[in-house]
Design an enzyme around this catalytic site. Structure first.
Site, PDB file in Angstrom:
ATOM      1  N   ASP A  13       7.773  17.012 -13.951  1.00 60.33           N
ATOM      2  CA  ASP A  13       8.101  17.423 -15.321  1.00 60.33           C
ATOM      3  C   ASP A  13       9.524  17.043 -15.738  1.00 60.33           C
ATOM      4  OD1 ASP A  13       5.573  18.597 -15.444  1.00 60.33           O
ATOM      5  OD2 ASP A  13       6.331  20.460 -14.573  1.00 60.33           O
ATOM      6  N   LYS A  16       9.004  12.133 -17.561  1.00 55.87           N
ATOM      7  CA  LYS A  16       8.483  10.794 -17.247  1.00 55.87           C
ATOM      8  C   LYS A  16       7.683  10.223 -18.415  1.00 55.87           C
ATOM      9  CE  LYS A  16       6.408  12.478 -13.592  1.00 55.87           C
ATOM     10  NZ  LYS A  16       6.918  13.861 -13.597  1.00 55.87           N
ATOM     11  N   GLY A  40       0.941  16.215 -16.307  1.00 55.06           N
ATOM     12  CA  GLY A  40       0.980  16.529 -17.738  1.00 55.06           C
ATOM     13  C   GLY A  40       2.188  15.830 -18.301  1.00 55.06           C
ATOM     14  N   HIS A  41       1.971  14.700 -18.974  1.00 56.48           N
ATOM     15  CA  HIS A  41       3.082  13.896 -19.480  1.00 56.48           C
ATOM     16  C   HIS A  41       3.117  13.986 -21.001  1.00 56.48           C
ATOM     17  CE1 HIS A  41       3.038  11.225 -15.607  1.00 56.48           C
ATOM     18  NE2 HIS A  41       3.233  12.503 -15.369  1.00 56.48           N
ATOM     19  N   GLN A 223       4.017  13.483 -10.915  1.00 59.87           N
ATOM     20  CA  GLN A 223       4.671  14.482 -10.045  1.00 59.87           C
ATOM     21  C   GLN A 223       6.115  14.052  -9.743  1.00 59.87           C
ATOM     22  OE1 GLN A 223       1.108  13.562  -8.941  1.00 59.87           O
ATOM     23  NE2 GLN A 223       0.722  15.025 -10.543  1.00 59.87           N
TER      24      GLN A 223
HETATM   25  P1  GDP Z   1       6.694  14.722 -17.285  1.00 52.21           P
HETATM   26  O1  GDP Z   1       5.592  15.420 -16.586  1.00 52.21           O
HETATM   27  O2  GDP Z   1       7.739  14.223 -16.367  1.00 52.21           O
HETATM   28  O3  GDP Z   1       6.212  13.657 -18.231  1.00 52.21           O
HETATM   29  O4  GDP Z   1       7.413  15.818 -18.190  1.00 52.21           O
HETATM   30  P2  GDP Z   1       6.684  16.906 -19.132  1.00 52.21           P
HETATM   31  O5  GDP Z   1       6.148  16.224 -20.338  1.00 52.21           O
HETATM   32  O6  GDP Z   1       5.758  17.731 -18.321  1.00 52.21           O
HETATM   33  O7  GDP Z   1       7.905  17.847 -19.472  1.00 52.21           O
HETATM   34  C1  GDP Z   1       9.049  17.372 -20.097  1.00 52.21           C
HETATM   35  C2  GDP Z   1       9.247  18.132 -21.413  1.00 52.21           C
HETATM   36  O8  GDP Z   1      10.556  17.929 -21.862  1.00 52.21           O
HETATM   37  C3  GDP Z   1       8.341  17.671 -22.540  1.00 52.21           C
HETATM   38  O9  GDP Z   1       8.056  18.771 -23.371  1.00 52.21           O
HETATM   39  C4  GDP Z   1       9.205  16.641 -23.278  1.00 52.21           C
HETATM   40  O10 GDP Z   1       8.837  16.508 -24.649  1.00 52.21           O
HETATM   41  C5  GDP Z   1      10.559  17.275 -23.137  1.00 52.21           C
HETATM   42  N1  GDP Z   1      11.705  16.350 -23.096  1.00 52.21           N
HETATM   43  C6  GDP Z   1      11.780  15.125 -22.492  1.00 52.21           C
HETATM   44  N2  GDP Z   1      13.063  14.658 -22.560  1.00 52.21           N
HETATM   45  C7  GDP Z   1      13.776  15.619 -23.207  1.00 52.21           C
HETATM   46  C8  GDP Z   1      15.163  15.743 -23.542  1.00 52.21           C
HETATM   47  O11 GDP Z   1      16.003  14.887 -23.246  1.00 52.21           O
HETATM   48  N3  GDP Z   1      15.526  16.895 -24.172  1.00 52.21           N
HETATM   49  C9  GDP Z   1      14.659  17.878 -24.491  1.00 52.21           C
HETATM   50  N4  GDP Z   1      15.114  18.961 -25.102  1.00 52.21           N
HETATM   51  N5  GDP Z   1      13.347  17.806 -24.170  1.00 52.21           N
HETATM   52  C10 GDP Z   1      12.924  16.692 -23.532  1.00 52.21           C
HETATM   53  P1  IMO Z   2       3.857  15.843 -13.699  1.00 50.77           P
HETATM   54  O1  IMO Z   2       3.301  14.458 -13.498  1.00 50.77           O
HETATM   55  C1  IMO Z   2       4.927  19.637 -11.814  1.00 50.77           C
HETATM   56  C2  IMO Z   2       2.508  20.897  -8.375  1.00 50.77           C
HETATM   57  C3  IMO Z   2       1.657  22.129  -8.557  1.00 50.77           C
HETATM   58  C4  IMO Z   2       1.691  22.659  -7.126  1.00 50.77           C
HETATM   59  C5  IMO Z   2       1.638  21.391  -6.290  1.00 50.77           C
HETATM   60  C6  IMO Z   2       0.246  21.018  -5.797  1.00 50.77           C
HETATM   61  O2  IMO Z   2       3.535  16.433 -15.030  1.00 50.77           O
HETATM   62  O3  IMO Z   2       5.297  15.905 -13.335  1.00 50.77           O
HETATM   63  P2  IMO Z   2      -1.899  19.969  -6.996  1.00 50.77           P
HETATM   64  O4  IMO Z   2      -2.748  20.487  -8.116  1.00 50.77           O
HETATM   65  O5  IMO Z   2      -1.287  18.641  -7.274  1.00 50.77           O
HETATM   66  O6  IMO Z   2      -2.585  20.013  -5.664  1.00 50.77           O
HETATM   67  O7  IMO Z   2      -0.684  21.035  -6.879  1.00 50.77           O
HETATM   68  O8  IMO Z   2       2.137  20.361  -7.124  1.00 50.77           O
HETATM   69  N1  IMO Z   2       2.287  19.837  -9.400  1.00 50.77           N
HETATM   70  C7  IMO Z   2       3.139  19.569 -10.394  1.00 50.77           C
HETATM   71  N2  IMO Z   2       4.289  20.186 -10.757  1.00 50.77           N
HETATM   72  N3  IMO Z   2       4.514  18.546 -12.488  1.00 50.77           N
HETATM   73  C8  IMO Z   2       3.381  17.906 -12.108  1.00 50.77           C
HETATM   74  O9  IMO Z   2       2.988  16.738 -12.656  1.00 50.77           O
HETATM   75  C9  IMO Z   2       2.612  18.440 -11.051  1.00 50.77           C
HETATM   76  N4  IMO Z   2       1.447  18.082 -10.445  1.00 50.77           N
HETATM   77  C10 IMO Z   2       1.278  18.940  -9.431  1.00 50.77           C
HETATM   78  O10 IMO Z   2       2.229  23.038  -9.464  1.00 50.77           O
HETATM   79  O11 IMO Z   2       2.922  23.281  -6.878  1.00 50.77           O
HETATM   80 MG    MG Z   3       4.580  17.230 -16.613  1.00 48.70          MG
END
Ligand code: GDP
Ligand code: IMO
Ligand code: MG
Length: 426
Positions: A13, A16, A40-41, A223
């Protein structure tokens, strides 16, 4: 040289999705190479916000072919739902291709994920409950079904019948759950196959031909480094190789075609699920980061645990991924803080560690050694050049860069694509 690998540098998270979407327009292929719909991107494209779980974040660009490669595990129901969702939002999924060798997530994988977690009780991993671990287990045990099995009903039925004998025994005798019939699953999966089979391709061959033709490939990791099955905080990890090596195994593209490895790191750290987290904040500052950063999971909606930036895991991520560049995200979230702490080392029973201890028992007991820097206390989300950032923010970035040992080439100051500062990325 044609390849860039993007990886999460922490526990996932890190942003990415945003960075992939931002950079993908300059590439011909965007490839997911590991994981499944546990990811979850978030991608903000104009006024549309999308949460992508399986489909690569380059899907919105017509010049870019999105690929789900062999290292991924695919739940066909989720794949089709996500495609429908994108089509409804006005984005074509016509170009999407999936590897014939990617493994299928089956209904019993999802059941076993939940049941195994329940049996572990307070020792559970806190998985996303999407069947990821059990699907990779079957891959390694050589009893998995793959995308190519969807192409031939008889073969699918035959393989499933062989596997289902074991699966039903586990479901009923170990987990006290209902068994499946071969007919039931075959009917369900053949209905998915009608739409999915035309997308199934030999992606190893396709990507290598693309490289020969001088095309550029972006490998989108899911991840993060500390969730990697080998290099993460085992057993509190996911079941795939989320570090840069996963891009090689998960696509069949050789390492000499990788030019850059970009690690995405938040300006603080978050973690969802269980497991050690040395810099975790259990106080008001942690709550502030959760609220200001909107730290709730995209896949499960769970609140993310928050903590200070950890230079020890950052250095580790540079090392195990061979990072050539780092992108620091969510710097804007720190604008509310008077002072900011950085973990520069761990103290484990009096012994100082500057890199991640390999013994998990030591990692569990690691006490962060902090240094403190003044905050900037002004909104930076409108800054578009490095010079516009307040001096305290620049000092923070430059200190992190020194501790990390790799250039902080990209700085993100908000969720939108344009809220990005390029320092040395080209
Ligand atoms: P990922 O799994 O690595 O793609 O990240 P997620 O989408 O799960 O979580 C990142 C969250 O931070 C999302 O809600 C993005 O819209 C938000 N985000 C990404 N870059 C920034 C930033 O520089 N500032 C802020 N405030 N939010 C950001
Ligand atoms: P993105 O791509 C954050 C964590 C789960 C758990 C562990 C194992 O959005 O960064 P799983 O269901 O993969 O067997 O769970 O990994 N986990 C993540 N945490 N971001 C993710 O994906 C994750 N995908 C799995 O919360 O701790
Ligand atoms: Mg994510």
């Amino acid at each position: 040289m044609s390849g860039t690998v993007l990886v999460g540098a922490q526990w996932g998270d890190e942003g990415k999705g945003k960075i992939t979407d931002l950079l993908a327009q300059n590439y011909d292929y965007v490839v997911r190479y590991q994981g499944g719909n546990n990811a979850g991107h978030t991608v903000i494209h104009g006024d549309v916000t999308l949460a992508l779980h399986l489909i690569p974040s380059g899907i919105m660009y017509e010049n870019c072919v999105p690929v789900i490669a062999n290292g991924c595990v695919i739940d066909p129901r989720v794949l089709l739902e996500e495609m429908d969702h994108l089509e409804d939002a006005g984005f074509s999924t016509q170009r999407l291709i999936v590897s014939s060798n990617a493994h299928l997530i089956m209904p019993y994988h999802v059941d076993c994920d939940g049941a195994s977690e329940a049996k572990l009780g307070d020792k559970k991993i806190g998985t996303t409950n999407r069947g990821i671990g059990p699907a990779y287990q079957d891959k390694v045990a050589r009893i998995g079904l793959r995308m190519q099995d969807l192409e031939d009903e008889e073969r699918f039925r035959e393989r499933l019948a062989m596997v289902l004998t074991q699966k039903n025994a586990i479901l009923t005798k170990v987990h006290d759950l209902a068994p499946y019939t071969v007919d039931q699953i075959t009917e369900q999966y053949m209905a998915y196959a009608k739409r999915i089979v035309p997308m199934i391709v030999d992606t190893e061959a396709l990507l290598n031909e693309a490289i020969t033709a001088g095309k550029r490939i972006f490998f989108e990791g899911a991840q993060g480094t500390l969730l990697d099955i080998d290099h993460g905080t085992y057993p509190f990890v996911t079941s795939s190789s989320c570090t840069s090596g996963g891009a090689i195994i998960g696509t069949g593209v050789g390492p000499r075609h990788i030019e850059k490895v970009l690690g995405i790191a938040k300006a603080y750290v978050t973690r969802v699920g269980m497991g050690p987290f040395p810099t975790e904040l259990m106080d008001e500052t942690g709550d502030t980061l959760t609220q200001v950063g909107g730290e709730y999971g995209v896949t499960t909606g769970r609140q993310r645990r928050c903590g200070w930036f950890d230079a020890v895991i950052m250095r580790y991520a540079v090392q195990v991924n061979g990072l050539t560049d780092i992108c620091l995200t969510k710097l804007d979230v720190l604008s509310v803080l008077e002072t900011i702490r950085i973990c520069v080392a761990y103290d484990v029973d009096g012994q100082i560690y500057k890199t991640v201890p390999s013994r998990q028992a030591d990692f569990q007991r690691a006490v962060p050694v902090y240094e403190e820097m003044p905050g900037w206390k002004v909104d930076i989300s409108h800054c578009r050049s490095y010079e516009e950032l307040p001096v305290e923010a620049r000092n923070y970035i430059e200190y992190l860069e020194k501790l990390a040992g790799a250039p902080l080439s990209i700085i993100s100051v908000g969720p939108d694509r344009d809220q990005t500062i390029f320092r040395s990325w080209n």
